[in-house]
Design a protein around this motif. Structure first.
Motif, PDB file in Angstrom:
ATOM      1  N   ILE A 125      -1.046   0.645  -4.645  1.00 11.80           N
ATOM      2  CA  ILE A 125      -1.172   1.596  -3.540  1.00 11.80           C
ATOM      3  C   ILE A 125      -2.472   2.370  -3.731  1.00 11.80           C
ATOM      4  O   ILE A 125      -2.647   3.082  -4.728  1.00 11.80           O
ATOM      5  CB  ILE A 125       0.030   2.556  -3.492  1.00 11.80           C
ATOM      6  CG1 ILE A 125       1.335   1.772  -3.332  1.00 11.80           C
ATOM      7  CG2 ILE A 125      -0.124   3.558  -2.361  1.00 11.80           C
ATOM      8  CD1 ILE A 125       2.583   2.629  -3.416  1.00 11.80           C
ATOM      9  N   ASP A 126      -3.392   2.229  -2.809  1.00 13.15           N
ATOM     10  CA  ASP A 126      -4.684   2.914  -2.854  1.00 13.15           C
ATOM     11  C   ASP A 126      -4.686   4.006  -1.781  1.00 13.15           C
ATOM     12  O   ASP A 126      -4.847   3.728  -0.587  1.00 13.15           O
ATOM     13  CB  ASP A 126      -5.817   1.913  -2.601  1.00 13.15           C
ATOM     14  CG  ASP A 126      -7.181   2.519  -2.895  1.00 13.15           C
ATOM     15  OD1 ASP A 126      -7.277   3.770  -2.990  1.00 13.15           O
ATOM     16  OD2 ASP A 126      -8.160   1.749  -3.021  1.00 13.15           O
ATOM     17  N   LEU A 127      -4.474   5.262  -2.233  1.00 17.42           N
ATOM     18  CA  LEU A 127      -4.391   6.366  -1.277  1.00 17.42           C
ATOM     19  C   LEU A 127      -5.747   6.738  -0.712  1.00 17.42           C
ATOM     20  O   LEU A 127      -5.828   7.278   0.393  1.00 17.42           O
ATOM     21  CB  LEU A 127      -3.752   7.579  -1.955  1.00 17.42           C
ATOM     22  CG  LEU A 127      -2.289   7.398  -2.406  1.00 17.42           C
ATOM     23  CD1 LEU A 127      -1.795   8.654  -3.102  1.00 17.42           C
ATOM     24  CD2 LEU A 127      -1.400   7.062  -1.216  1.00 17.42           C
ATOM     25  N   GLU A 128      -6.830   6.487  -1.452  1.00 19.45           N
ATOM     26  CA  GLU A 128      -8.163   6.823  -0.947  1.00 19.45           C
ATOM     27  C   GLU A 128      -8.544   5.916   0.220  1.00 19.45           C
ATOM     28  O   GLU A 128      -9.033   6.389   1.250  1.00 19.45           O
ATOM     29  CB  GLU A 128      -9.186   6.708  -2.069  1.00 19.45           C
ATOM     30  CG  GLU A 128      -8.975   7.730  -3.195  1.00 19.45           C
ATOM     31  CD  GLU A 128     -10.041   7.612  -4.262  1.00 19.45           C
ATOM     32  OE1 GLU A 128     -10.951   6.745  -4.115  1.00 19.45           O
ATOM     33  OE2 GLU A 128      -9.979   8.375  -5.247  1.00 19.45           O
ATOM     34  N   ARG A 129      -8.313   4.613   0.052  1.00 21.01           N
ATOM     35  CA  ARG A 129      -8.627   3.675   1.125  1.00 21.01           C
ATOM     36  C   ARG A 129      -7.469   3.516   2.103  1.00 21.01           C
ATOM     37  O   ARG A 129      -7.605   2.843   3.118  1.00 21.01           O
ATOM     38  CB  ARG A 129      -8.980   2.311   0.527  1.00 21.01           C
ATOM     39  CG  ARG A 129     -10.193   2.323  -0.373  1.00 21.01           C
ATOM     40  CD  ARG A 129     -10.394   0.967  -1.013  1.00 21.01           C
ATOM     41  NE  ARG A 129     -10.489  -0.088   0.002  1.00 21.01           N
ATOM     42  CZ  ARG A 129     -10.436  -1.371  -0.258  1.00 21.01           C
ATOM     43  NH1 ARG A 129     -10.228  -1.786  -1.513  1.00 21.01           N
ATOM     44  NH2 ARG A 129     -10.548  -2.269   0.702  1.00 21.01           N
ATOM     45  N   ARG A 130      -6.317   4.092   1.740  1.00 21.08           N
ATOM     46  CA  ARG A 130      -5.100   4.005   2.563  1.00 21.08           C
ATOM     47  C   ARG A 130      -4.701   2.544   2.800  1.00 21.08           C
ATOM     48  O   ARG A 130      -4.486   2.101   3.926  1.00 21.08           O
ATOM     49  CB  ARG A 130      -5.285   4.736   3.892  1.00 21.08           C
ATOM     50  CG  ARG A 130      -5.453   6.241   3.744  1.00 21.08           C
ATOM     51  CD  ARG A 130      -5.517   6.945   5.078  1.00 21.08           C
ATOM     52  NE  ARG A 130      -4.275   6.778   5.823  1.00 21.08           N
ATOM     53  CZ  ARG A 130      -4.044   7.341   7.005  1.00 21.08           C
ATOM     54  NH1 ARG A 130      -4.979   8.121   7.559  1.00 21.08           N
ATOM     55  NH2 ARG A 130      -2.903   7.131   7.634  1.00 21.08           N
ATOM     56  N   THR A 131      -4.606   1.808   1.696  1.00 16.89           N
ATOM     57  CA  THR A 131      -4.182   0.404   1.748  1.00 16.89           C
ATOM     58  C   THR A 131      -3.063   0.189   0.740  1.00 16.89           C
ATOM     59  O   THR A 131      -2.933   0.916  -0.252  1.00 16.89           O
ATOM     60  CB  THR A 131      -5.344  -0.548   1.423  1.00 16.89           C
ATOM     61  OG1 THR A 131      -5.859  -0.247   0.106  1.00 16.89           O
ATOM     62  CG2 THR A 131      -6.451  -0.443   2.450  1.00 16.89           C
ATOM     63  N   PRO A 172       0.782   2.289   6.933  1.00 21.89           N
ATOM     64  CA  PRO A 172       1.184   2.917   8.192  1.00 21.89           C
ATOM     65  C   PRO A 172       1.313   4.429   8.033  1.00 21.89           C
ATOM     66  O   PRO A 172       1.721   4.933   6.981  1.00 21.89           O
ATOM     67  CB  PRO A 172       2.536   2.257   8.498  1.00 21.89           C
ATOM     68  CG  PRO A 172       2.531   0.986   7.721  1.00 21.89           C
ATOM     69  CD  PRO A 172       1.736   1.266   6.483  1.00 21.89           C
ATOM     70  N   ALA A 173       0.965   5.146   9.061  1.00 24.37           N
ATOM     71  CA  ALA A 173       0.995   6.609   8.996  1.00 24.37           C
ATOM     72  C   ALA A 173       2.403   7.139   8.777  1.00 24.37           C
ATOM     73  O   ALA A 173       2.588   8.210   8.188  1.00 24.37           O
ATOM     74  CB  ALA A 173       0.399   7.193  10.281  1.00 24.37           C
ATOM     75  N   SER A 174       3.428   6.403   9.215  1.00 22.49           N
ATOM     76  CA  SER A 174       4.806   6.894   9.106  1.00 22.49           C
ATOM     77  C   SER A 174       5.287   6.948   7.655  1.00 22.49           C
ATOM     78  O   SER A 174       6.182   7.739   7.339  1.00 22.49           O
ATOM     79  CB  SER A 174       5.739   6.013   9.930  1.00 22.49           C
ATOM     80  OG  SER A 174       5.665   4.668   9.490  1.00 22.49           O
ATOM     81  N   THR A 193       2.670   8.686  -0.868  1.00 17.82           N
ATOM     82  CA  THR A 193       1.907   9.702  -1.599  1.00 17.82           C
ATOM     83  C   THR A 193       2.787  10.448  -2.587  1.00 17.82           C
ATOM     84  O   THR A 193       2.400  10.687  -3.740  1.00 17.82           O
ATOM     85  CB  THR A 193       1.270  10.688  -0.601  1.00 17.82           C
ATOM     86  OG1 THR A 193       0.437   9.972   0.318  1.00 17.82           O
ATOM     87  CG2 THR A 193       0.435  11.724  -1.333  1.00 17.82           C
ATOM     88  N   HIS A 194       3.987  10.794  -2.151  1.00 15.59           N
ATOM     89  CA  HIS A 194       4.919  11.491  -3.039  1.00 15.59           C
ATOM     90  C   HIS A 194       5.331  10.607  -4.221  1.00 15.59           C
ATOM     91  O   HIS A 194       5.428  11.096  -5.358  1.00 15.59           O
ATOM     92  CB  HIS A 194       6.157  11.917  -2.249  1.00 15.59           C
ATOM     93  CG  HIS A 194       7.247  12.499  -3.105  1.00 15.59           C
ATOM     94  ND1 HIS A 194       7.171  13.753  -3.682  1.00 15.59           N
ATOM     95  CD2 HIS A 194       8.455  11.971  -3.498  1.00 15.59           C
ATOM     96  CE1 HIS A 194       8.265  13.983  -4.378  1.00 15.59           C
ATOM     97  NE2 HIS A 194       9.057  12.926  -4.281  1.00 15.59           N
ATOM     98  N   ILE A 195       5.543   9.323  -3.979  1.00 22.30           N
ATOM     99  CA  ILE A 195       5.949   8.417  -5.060  1.00 22.30           C
ATOM    100  C   ILE A 195       4.824   8.256  -6.073  1.00 22.30           C
ATOM    101  O   ILE A 195       5.055   8.261  -7.294  1.00 22.30           O
ATOM    102  CB  ILE A 195       6.362   7.054  -4.469  1.00 22.30           C
ATOM    103  CG1 ILE A 195       7.634   7.198  -3.634  1.00 22.30           C
ATOM    104  CG2 ILE A 195       6.583   6.023  -5.572  1.00 22.30           C
ATOM    105  CD1 ILE A 195       8.049   5.937  -2.901  1.00 22.30           C
ATOM    106  N   VAL A 196       3.586   8.113  -5.582  1.00 20.66           N
ATOM    107  CA  VAL A 196       2.451   7.943  -6.502  1.00 20.66           C
ATOM    108  C   VAL A 196       2.223   9.204  -7.321  1.00 20.66           C
ATOM    109  O   VAL A 196       2.003   9.150  -8.539  1.00 20.66           O
ATOM    110  CB  VAL A 196       1.191   7.560  -5.707  1.00 20.66           C
ATOM    111  CG1 VAL A 196      -0.037   7.575  -6.611  1.00 20.66           C
ATOM    112  CG2 VAL A 196       1.353   6.188  -5.078  1.00 20.66           C
TER     113      VAL A 196
END
Length: 359
Positions: free
Chosen positions: A215-221, A240-242, A248-251
């Motif tokens: 999970i890449d939160l910076e690239r949102r992939t 997906p935005a949903s 994010t919370h899991i990471v």
């Protein structure tokens, strides 16, 4: 001395072989109608007579499990093969016959015997398609056994059995999704996480266990490293935005995977849908919902297939569901307008005398 002969209603030659004090008939793959195959069948019988070819006498099937484990298949497929073999082996042990003797007659007996066996958890009878799938796996085992020299003949090769009609799973409506979310509040957390991830991405149940390193939160992939088909089918999609706040919370919590899935995970969702009064739904209905809503949102088919990792348009169309509202706005497209506003179709249905009065 071994010799060949033909049976009624059979297109292959058979060989009589003496084993100890009794004669045994073995089927060959040589056609009776082919002169070249007939000559090869005679050579085969002669070779057996002089002892150059030995007929396996070992009744052990210890080679089956290692052979399945070494096949180039995924872990899930391997488990399915082993499960089918355990059922077949249990049946052969009960009826006291060998693997190379398992033929169409035994297949029909196996279906009746398997139909009476209850599932361990749901206590429901097995479906006909499950039994036929186990017989197909048996054919693969017999084919591999002959290639490796573990057995003679493949008596199940010519056996065919028609499957029953498969159940068509509908998509979930907004009301049903809300009902599921209310029920998941009292369920283990992994069920809620898997439900939201699959609803947003259309992934399968086992694919919901995503390592946080993917999970890449910076690239949102997000990368699905081990989907259906193995690691070679891994794919990358935007988050997906949903479900972005959820991932994010899991990471940030330091977890290694999004959810730890126990055994019989699909069965737990199956029970939840049954208790909610939705017996036609299962977890895979979330994938159907995702595909159907993307088509309704006019997402290009190529993009939709890429998002759910479908490589075939035929498979992708199997997941698409249509509602009456989807068809109603297109039903009059391309139709011919009526002349002068008269209902000519209704006039054709009236008797000639009444039709003349209207005109």
């Amino acid at each position: 001395m071994a010799s060949i002969y033909k049976r009624k209603r059979s297109k292959f030659w058979y060989v009589r072989i003496k084993q100890g004090n009794r004669w045994v008939a073995k089927a060959t793959r040589y056609l009776v109608a082919d002169p070249l195959a007939t000559a090869r069948a005679k050579v085969y019988a002669s070779t057996i007579s002089v002892g150059e070819v030995s007929v396996p006498q070992n009744k052990s099937t210890d080679w089956v499990v290692p052979m399945i484990e070494n096949m180039p298949i995924t872990t899930g497929t391997c488990e399915r093969y082993l499960s089918a073999w355990r059922s077949v082996n249990q049946f052969m042990t009960l009826k006291k016959f060998r693997l190379d003797e398992f033929g169409p007659i035994h297949a029909n007996l196996f279906i009746h015997w398997r139909h009476d066996v209850k599932k361990n958890l749901s206590r429901k009878k097995l479906s006909r398609n499950t039994m036929i799938q186990e017989l197909k796996i048996l054919k693969i085992i017999q084919r591999q056994g002959r290639l490796f020299g573990k057995m003679e003949g493949r008596p199940m090769d010519d056996y065919k059995c028609q499957q029953s009609a498969k159940r068509i799973r509908p998509e979930l409506t907004d009301e049903e999704i809300q009902k599921c979310r209310m029920a998941l509040m009292n369920k283990p957390s992994w069920m809620g996480v898997a439900f939201e991830i699959s609803l947003a991405t259309g992934c399968r149940l086992r694919e919901c266990c995503i390592p946080t390193s993917c999970i890449d939160l910076e690239r949102r992939t997000v990368t699905f490293p081990n989907p259906k088909g193995g690691e070679t089918k891994a794919f990358l999609i935007p988050i997906p935005a949903s479900i972005l706040p959820l991932l994010t919370h899991i990471v940030e919590s330091g977890a290694k995977v999004t959810c730890l899935m126990p055994r019989k995970a699909s069965y737990r969702f199956r029970r939840m849908f049954d208790k909610l009064g939705m017996p036609n739904h299962c977890f895979h209905s979330l994938r159907i919902t995702r595909v159907s809503r993307m088509r309704r949102a006019e997402v290009p088919r190529a993009s939709a297939m890429r998002l759910v990792n479908h490589s075939s348009e035929i498979v992708h169309r199997m997941y698409d569901r249509f509602e009456m509202g989807d068809l109603r706005k297109y039903v009059d497209a391309g139709s011919t307008p009526l002349a002068n506003g008269q209902n000519q179709t209704a006039q054709l249905l009236l008797p000639k005398s009444e039709s003349r009065r209207i005109l």
